[in-house]
Design an enzyme around this catalytic site. Structure first.
Site, PDB file in Angstrom:
ATOM      1  N   GLU A 156       0.863  -1.176   0.000  1.00  0.00           N
ATOM      2  CA  GLU A 156       0.000   0.000   0.000  1.00  0.00           C
ATOM      3  C   GLU A 156       0.906   1.234   0.000  1.00  0.00           C
ATOM      4  OE1 GLU A 156      -3.565   2.203   2.535  1.00  0.00           O
ATOM      5  OE2 GLU A 156      -2.707   0.331   3.292  1.00  0.00           O
ATOM      6  N   ARG A 210       6.537 -12.514   9.134  1.00  0.00           N
ATOM      7  CA  ARG A 210       7.065 -11.191   8.837  1.00  0.00           C
ATOM      8  C   ARG A 210       8.383 -10.992   9.576  1.00  0.00           C
ATOM      9  NH1 ARG A 210       2.833  -6.889  10.795  1.00  0.00           N
ATOM     10  NH2 ARG A 210       4.290  -5.554   9.699  1.00  0.00           N
ATOM     11  N   LYS A 254       4.732   1.718  11.116  1.00  0.00           N
ATOM     12  CA  LYS A 254       4.640   2.990  10.393  1.00  0.00           C
ATOM     13  C   LYS A 254       4.323   4.133  11.354  1.00  0.00           C
ATOM     14  CE  LYS A 254       3.254   1.078   5.928  1.00  0.00           C
ATOM     15  NZ  LYS A 254       2.154   0.890   4.965  1.00  0.00           N
TER      16      LYS A 254
END
Length: 753
Positions: free
Chosen positions: A31, A258, A268
């Site tokens: 994204e 991950r 983020k």
């Protein structure tokens, strides 16, 4: 192809053998709402690597379905990251927004099939109707709308006739599904926002779970590879594609763990806080884990890809040691970069018996590096060495220059100290030395034995450079916030001295500064008139030594805490005994559903919890510690193998409740209990960890923080209230985390008024 076969490559090979697909097609679908970091690098390496290994191709797709957070600058950063790592996507960059008409058409098809409906419940009601892990949800009354009414409402939603949140489109699946994500998930929501590519053409946007699988199908993706947090979303992925009856071959989703790295954050939100609050100098700050930051630090694509290969592809989340990443860049640069000499803290040496000047031939590379290249080193009677390469009163094992001990100048001669010159304060300002003419490197006949060779630069020809000594951004292994930042993560040396060929000949942009580490010519600030070098990494892992040497750290290294998350996959029904425990925990003890579910389903954990509770009645705090910290230990050990007891955990919780220690200090104490088995009270007393709650003690610390940061005080009072967290973090750091956070918050708020 990689020699090792990870589980993803095994799946791909089995699919190819079964002729499930004619070609392997993967995709990297970020994204575009932030700058890519090293976690993205792992995903890039996996998706592009698998496509390459099996002669397929990989698409680069921007998953741009949220118009409020996405931007073209992030698109460009993501494209740049893929290219820098050495990969090439198939065709043009793809965008989910390009498929909006097709995705919408599929939504209409689901409505016509009676498999989707427009719901008008509020967000809070949708959450309430969803149910819990132990109780089924309730379907909305709006699910009874006719196909015609749903189609009309959906069309009007698309045309922008309704407000944000007034309606949503939901799939009609199963409100009692064990996987809670299958309880009539949202497919579309209204969002009146300008999209950076489609402008104002759309007033509804597909949810990730709807747009993602259909975009994969539209592109002909065979293997949809994503991180483990999307494991429970796989059921929706399959339901959408199967319900629509899309023709084969269709994609299937596969998950991998991950990337988590200690001493690092990749959230983020937390990275944004570092940038916005000025803790770092932008997204490309060399201390940041962003691709831009790593590049500016001096990391190479090869080192990043080698790191991704070494850590492999796993099915379970784990924490990787950042030292492994640092090893990879050392290993890569060791056989590539020239060795040069730089002096960071110069001490002048005058060689009284040397006259004139000369140029010494010096190779850029040691004998074990198969590269060629050399330069001329100017040499004269005045040179500079590192200040700590001389000791007037040397400790045992000091092999460099002393009043009695000679030393070799790298590529030059052996020198001996004759006289030490000091200023009025007793500081050494100069060394008068003599050199041994017959000791020249390569033709030494002096017979003098020395145990060390040190770097140096010629006083008259050396170039002045700025050297930025970067270190790990966080001081602890599992950072939680800005209070864990490493205050020594950047040291700037304005007047370092470097041999002239580095600047005039530019043999490379990366170098090994002899005995200092690996350095990179800063790609932003470097000029020939004002050269700037960034430290990439030291020659050895100094942090491991620091951890062993520091016996009483303000914040000991600890294992990264495993975050407890609600499991929403296929959940086995509770047994009668588990149901009884769950009911007691939620109704009598008032525990949250998630914690109660964790404890009730685990017999070892619930027994430990209840034993602790019998020693001290504080169910909520005890449950949180047992379901998190204790659970982590019980995953690998039996209760009888633990060094701590339920009674000790009860004692720890009592100290929290009585505000003797904070929750943060409690975690530190717990880690010590795990290894030593000592009582928490003894640990707190021995390490001086008692929480500071007295305003009279905290207030002067706040005053000091404010006095040292007048600019931030002014900014806060001018309206930048985000800086509040900065002041709280600085106070907590100053007290080693021992200040009572609530008292700190209250006092900081008062003083900043």
């Amino acid at each position: 192809m990689n020699e090792s076969k990870d589980f993803l490559r095994v799946i791909v090979e089995e699919d190819l053998k079964a002729h499930k697909y004619n070609e392997v097609v993967t995709r990297f679908p970020p994204e575009p709402n932030g700058f890519p970091h090293i976690g993205h690098a792992k995903s890039i390496a996996i998706n592009f690597g698998i496509a390459r290994d099996y002669n397929g191709h990989c698409n680069l797709r921007m998953d741009d379905t949220n118009p409020t957070t996405e931007d073209t600058r992030y698109v460009e950063a993501l494209k740049d990251a893929v290219e820098w790592l050495g990969f090439k996507w198939e065709g043009n960059v793809r965008y989910t927004s390009d498929y909006f008409p097709q995705i919408y058409a599929y939504a209409v098809e689901l409505v016509k099939m009676g498999k989707a409906y427009v719901d008008s419940l509020s967000e809070e009601e949708i959450r309430e109707y969803r149910g819990t892990v132990t109780e089924p949800g309730r379907r909305s009354v709006y699910a009874e709308r006719s196909v015609e009414e749903n189609l009309d409402l959906l069309e009007r939603m698309k045309n922008g006739e309704f407000k944000d949140g007034e309606h949503v489109l939901r799939a009609k699946i199963d409100m009692s599904a064990a996987n809670m994500k299958m309880r009539d998930p949202l497919l579309y929501r209204i969002r009146h926002a300008h999209h950076y590519r489609t402008g104002d053409a759309w007033h509804i946007y597909p949810m990730y779970d709807f747009g993602h699988c259909l975009s994969d199908y539209i592109e002909g993706v065979s293997h949809s590879i994503c991180t483990l947090e999307f494991e429970n979303n796989r059921d929706i992925y399959d339901w959408v594609l199967d319900t629509l009856g899309l023709t084969s071959p269709r994609p299937y989703q596969h998950e991998f763990a991950r990337l988590g790295i200690n001493y690092t954050v990749m959230s983020k939100r937390k990275l944004l806080e570092l940038v916005n609050e000025g803790y770092v100098n932008g997204w490309d700050d060399p201390r940041m884990p962003t691709i831009a930051g790593l590049r500016r630090r001096g990391y190479t694509p090869e080192s990043i890809l080698n790191f991704c290969h070494q850590i492999g592809i796993a099915k379970a989340n784990s924490m990787v040691d950042v030292a492994q990443l640092e090893f990879c860049i050392r290993d890569d640069l060791n056989t590539k970069v020239p060795r040069v000499m730089c002096v960071l803290d110069p001490l002048k040496i005058t060689i009284e018996n040397y006259e004139g000047t000369e140029e010494l031939d010096a190779s850029y590379y040691p004998e074990d590096v198969p590269k060629e290249g050399s330069r001329k080193l100017p040499f004269s009677r005045e040179i500079y060495i590192e200040r700590d390469d001389f000791s007037e009163n040397p400790p045992a094992g000091f092999y460099r220059l002393t009043p009695e001990q000679p030393v070799r100048l790298k590529h030059a001669y052996i020198i001996s100290c004759k006289e030490v010159i000091k200023d009025a304060d007793g500081n050494i300002t100069e060394i008068i030395a003599t050199y041994h003419p017959d000791s020249k490197s390569g033709s030494d006949t002096s017979g003098i034995k020395v145990k060390s060779a040190i770097q140096w630069v010629d006083a008259h020809s050396a170039k002045t450079v700025e050297v930025r000594l970067y270190d790990r951004l966080y001081a602890c292994e599992a950072p939680e916030g800005v209070e864990d930042l490493n205050p020594d993560s950047l040291k700037i040396i304005k007047n370092a001295l470097i041999e002239p060929a580095v600047i005039t000949e530019k043999p490379d942009v990366r170098f090994q500064f002899e005995r200092q580490g690996y350095f990179y010519a800063d790609p932003v600030d470097y000029t020939d008139e004002a050269p700037v070098f960034n430290k990439i990494v030291g020659l050895k892992d100094s942090w491991n030594k620091k951890a062993k040497a520091d016996e009483t750290p303000a914040k000991p290294e600890r294992k990264a805490p495993e975050k407890k998350v609600q499991v929403e996959g296929e959940v086995a029904p509770m047994s009668e005994a588990e149901q009884a425990r769950y009911k007691t925990y939620t109704e009598t003890m008032k525990l949250g559903n998630e914690v109660a579910n964790t404890l009730a389903r685990d017999e070892k954990l619930s027994a430990f919890f209840e034993a602790s509770l019998s020693a001290y009645n504080s169910p909520v705090t005890l449950a949180n510690i047992v379901s998190n910290e204790v659970a982590r230990e019980l995953k690998e050990k039996e209760a009888s193998e633990l060094k701590f007891t339920p009674a000790q955990i009860a004692e720890l919780v009592k100290m929290i409740d009585e505000e003797i220690i904070s929750n943060k200090i409690a975690k530190q104490v717990f880690e010590e209990m795990v290894t030593s088995g000592e009582n928490p009270a003894q640990i707190v007393e021995a390490q001086g960890l008692v929480q500071i709650s007295d305003p009279a003690l905290i207030s002067p610390i706040i005053d000091d923080v404010m006095a040292k940061n007048p600019d931030n005080v002014e900014k806060y009072r001018a309206g930048n209230t985000k800086l509040f967290g900065f002041f709280v973090g600085q106070v907590l750091k100053a007290t080693g985390g021992k200040a009572n956070p609530q008292v700190v918050n209250d006092l900081v708020a008062q003083k900043l008024q």
